[in-house]
Design a protein around this motif. Structure first.
Motif, mmCIF file in Angstrom:
data_model
loop_
_atom_site.group_PDB
_atom_site.id
_atom_site.type_symbol
_atom_site.label_atom_id
_atom_site.label_comp_id
_atom_site.label_asym_id
_atom_site.label_seq_id
_atom_site.Cartn_x
_atom_site.Cartn_y
_atom_site.Cartn_z
ATOM 1 N N UNK A 154 0.840 -1.201 0.000
ATOM 2 C CA UNK A 154 0.000 0.000 0.000
ATOM 3 C C UNK A 154 0.873 1.249 0.000
ATOM 4 N N UNK A 155 1.914 1.228 0.843
ATOM 5 C CA UNK A 155 2.802 2.386 0.899
ATOM 6 C C UNK A 155 3.517 2.604 -0.432
ATOM 7 N N UNK A 156 3.924 1.490 -1.076
ATOM 8 C CA UNK A 156 4.628 1.610 -2.364
ATOM 9 C C UNK A 156 3.708 2.244 -3.410
ATOM 10 N N UNK A 167 -2.805 12.590 -7.407
ATOM 11 C CA UNK A 167 -3.475 12.683 -6.126
ATOM 12 C C UNK A 167 -3.801 11.277 -5.628
ATOM 13 N N UNK A 168 -3.590 11.029 -4.340
ATOM 14 C CA UNK A 168 -3.867 9.707 -3.788
ATOM 15 C C UNK A 168 -5.363 9.579 -3.530
ATOM 16 N N UNK A 169 -6.075 8.910 -4.422
ATOM 17 C CA UNK A 169 -7.520 8.707 -4.242
ATOM 18 C C UNK A 169 -7.762 7.258 -3.828
ATOM 19 N N UNK A 173 -5.855 3.842 -5.545
ATOM 20 C CA UNK A 173 -4.940 3.056 -4.721
ATOM 21 C C UNK A 173 -5.498 1.652 -4.522
ATOM 22 N N UNK A 174 -6.811 1.570 -4.287
ATOM 23 C CA UNK A 174 -7.414 0.279 -3.961
ATOM 24 C C UNK A 174 -7.329 -0.704 -5.129
ATOM 25 N N UNK A 175 -7.562 -0.220 -6.348
ATOM 26 C CA UNK A 175 -7.604 -1.149 -7.477
ATOM 27 C C UNK A 175 -6.263 -1.859 -7.694
ATOM 28 N N UNK A 176 -5.142 -1.116 -7.841
ATOM 29 C CA UNK A 176 -3.880 -1.846 -7.992
ATOM 30 C C UNK A 176 -3.545 -2.704 -6.772
ATOM 31 N N UNK A 180 -2.785 -6.627 -7.149
ATOM 32 C CA UNK A 180 -1.498 -7.176 -6.707
ATOM 33 C C UNK A 180 -1.698 -8.235 -5.630
ATOM 34 N N UNK A 181 -2.619 -7.954 -4.713
ATOM 35 C CA UNK A 181 -2.836 -8.879 -3.610
ATOM 36 C C UNK A 181 -3.401 -10.206 -4.111
ATOM 37 N N UNK A 182 -4.341 -10.122 -5.073
ATOM 38 C CA UNK A 182 -4.914 -11.364 -5.612
ATOM 39 C C UNK A 182 -3.859 -12.162 -6.367
ATOM 40 N N UNK A 183 -3.004 -11.461 -7.119
ATOM 41 C CA UNK A 183 -1.942 -12.130 -7.860
ATOM 42 C C UNK A 183 -1.024 -12.863 -6.894
ATOM 43 N N UNK A 184 -0.695 -12.157 -5.805
ATOM 44 C CA UNK A 184 0.129 -12.760 -4.775
ATOM 45 C C UNK A 184 -0.547 -13.971 -4.163
#
Ligand SMILES: Nc1ncnc2c1ncn2[C@@H]1O[C@H](COP(=O)(O)OP(=O)(O)OP(=O)(O)O)[C@@H](O)[C@H]1O
Ligand SMILES: [Mg+2]
Lengths: 201, 225
Positions: A154-156, A167-169, A173-176, A180-184
């Protein structure tokens, strides 16, 4: 969230994880039945004594307890405003006692022991054919292992936004993060298979 | 070691990624090279049954990857391209012990096996560390320990020196060269496999070349140019 276990060989380390978990459950029940600020204060004081017997030092203790103590402070402030001083005192002493005893249990029980115990406690459910007990233990281990990983991802992603002046929306942020989390998760599942951890007996 | 592919093919969503392949591997050290997307990882995953053949058959030491998946995975350990996702529990020694669960050892036996494998890879000092905090090189060694503790006959590694700095790359290379197990190593780091017994080169999902390292690597350089 990190593992809060501290290596050591105190009486509390040697006590069986089951005794500690069941003891903690019983204690919390009792604490919620008691409404005397005086008795609860004594309980909190006892919690402090037991916790300090781990000899973590002030700094370590503060770092570990800070999040929970802040939470208790916020709850206490609201109680003070809404219900008055007496209730606020009860809330503070009760939750502080509970937090100190719980922190002692986490500091003296390794994740491995904790998982083994949860697995054993889930055995009756396995006998009923509801779950595989080992899976529940494994799931808890996975959460403890990968929550910090997800936080750093999340920080990355947030840093990547900042670096490119975006802008951090929540959505961007949630979509990537989810992808990434599902891929992991796929890879972790493959690793569990490859290492034969859930192999059928 | 005895790995056999009999007209084995891998498909994803109807698309053929590894074309029907017949092959038998018995050399102790096998390298796998090829361009990005040529099918190396898929080929390696077919060996231990993480990818099952759409047609044909794959067997490892006589076990079929479709019928005897667990047995195959007991024979062939796998180190992923990203070792980060391979370590499952938060503390290294607990993670390594997890792989031994199915062996039903006593607590003391488990502990002895964990200590021995950590010592073997020179990472005894990391036993109590949080996995989350390990460096890339440490993670790679930790992944090796977590897989080899169960004593597989064959070890498959997917780009084990990828993402490592020079020092860690040397360390992991030396470790791989010192392994007694049979190894199948996928690598873009051609130096790692020059003294292997046999090298396979994949191209667009087909086995394009197969033979002694020097020649296969030379032809691969031409192909890539
Ligand atoms: N799970 C999957 N689903 C769909 N397609 C996939 C999947 N895994 C791989 N592929 C596809 O299969 C092809 C071969 O991929 P593979 O990962 O085997 O290549 P590789 O040789 O390992 O490449 P690299 O050197 O980049 O790691 C690629 O076109 C890839 O997009
Ligand atoms: Mg690959």
């Amino acid at each position: 969230m990190k593992t809060l276990y501290v290596e050591g060989d105190t009486f509390l380390h040697r006590l069986s994880p089951r005794a500690k978990l069941l003891g903690l459950a019983a204690l919390s029940l009792v604490l919620f039945l008691i409404h005397s600020p005086a008795v609860l204060s004594v309980a909190a004081l006892l919690g402090g004594i037991v916790y300090s017997s781990l000899r973590l030092g002030w700094r370590q203790s503060w770092l570990r307890l800070r999040p929970i103590l802040l939470t208790i402070a916020i709850v206490a402030i609201f109680t003070l405003i809404l219900n008055g001083r007496e209730d606020a005192l009860i809330v503070v002493t009760r939750l502080t006692a509970l937090a100190l005893f719980a922190a002692t249990v986490t500091a003296t029980t390794s994740t491995g022991d904790f998982i083994d115990e949860i697995t054993r406690l889930a055995m009756p459910l396995e006998r009923l054919g509801l779950v595989r007990a080992a899976d529940i233990g494994l799931a808890i281990g996975l959460v403890i292992r990968f929550v910090p990983e997800i936080l750093s991802r999340y920080q990355a992603i947030r840093d990547a936004h900042r670096a490119r002046g975006l802008k951090v929306r929540p959505l961007t942020v949630a979509v990537p993060l989810i992808i990434l989390t599902l891929k992991n998760a796929d890879e972790i599942a493959a690793a569990i298979d490859a290492r034969g951890i859930r192999a059928q007996k | 070691m005895d790995i056999r592919f009999e007209q084995a093919e891998a498909r994803f969503e109807g698309r053929t990624v590894v074309h029907p392949l017949t092959l038998s591997l018995s050399e102790r050290r096998i390298g796998v090279i090829g361009l990005n997307g040529s099918g190396k990882t898929t080929f390696a995953r077919m060996i231990n049954g993480l990818v099952l053949p759409a047609t044909g058959q794959v067997t490892v030491n006589g076990f079929d990857t479709v019928k005897d998946g667990d047995k195959v995975r007991g024979q062939a350990g796998f180190i992923f391209q990203n070792p980060q996702n391979q370590i499952i529990l938060p503390i290294l020694k607990e993670d390594i012990a997890l792989g031994l669960k199915s062996k039903k050892l006593s607590k003391a036996e488990t502990q002895a096996a964990v200590e021995a494998v950590l010592a073997r890879f020179g990472i005894a000092h990391l036993a109590d560390r949080r996995v989350h905090e390990l460096s890339g090189g440490e993670l790679q060694l930790a992944a090796l320990a977590s897989v080899l503790v169960t004593r597989p006959d064959i070890l498959i590694m997917d780009e084990p020196t990828n993402q490592l700095d020079l020092r860690n790359r040397d360390l992991v290379e030396r470790t791989i060269h010192g392994l007694d197990e049979n190894v199948v190593v996928i690598s873009h780091d051609l130096g790692l496999i020059t003294d292997f017994d046999r090298v396979l080169c994949f191209h667009e999902g087909r086995l394009a070349d197969d033979g002694a390292p020097a020649e296969v690597i030379a032809r691969y350089r031409e192909l890539a140019a």
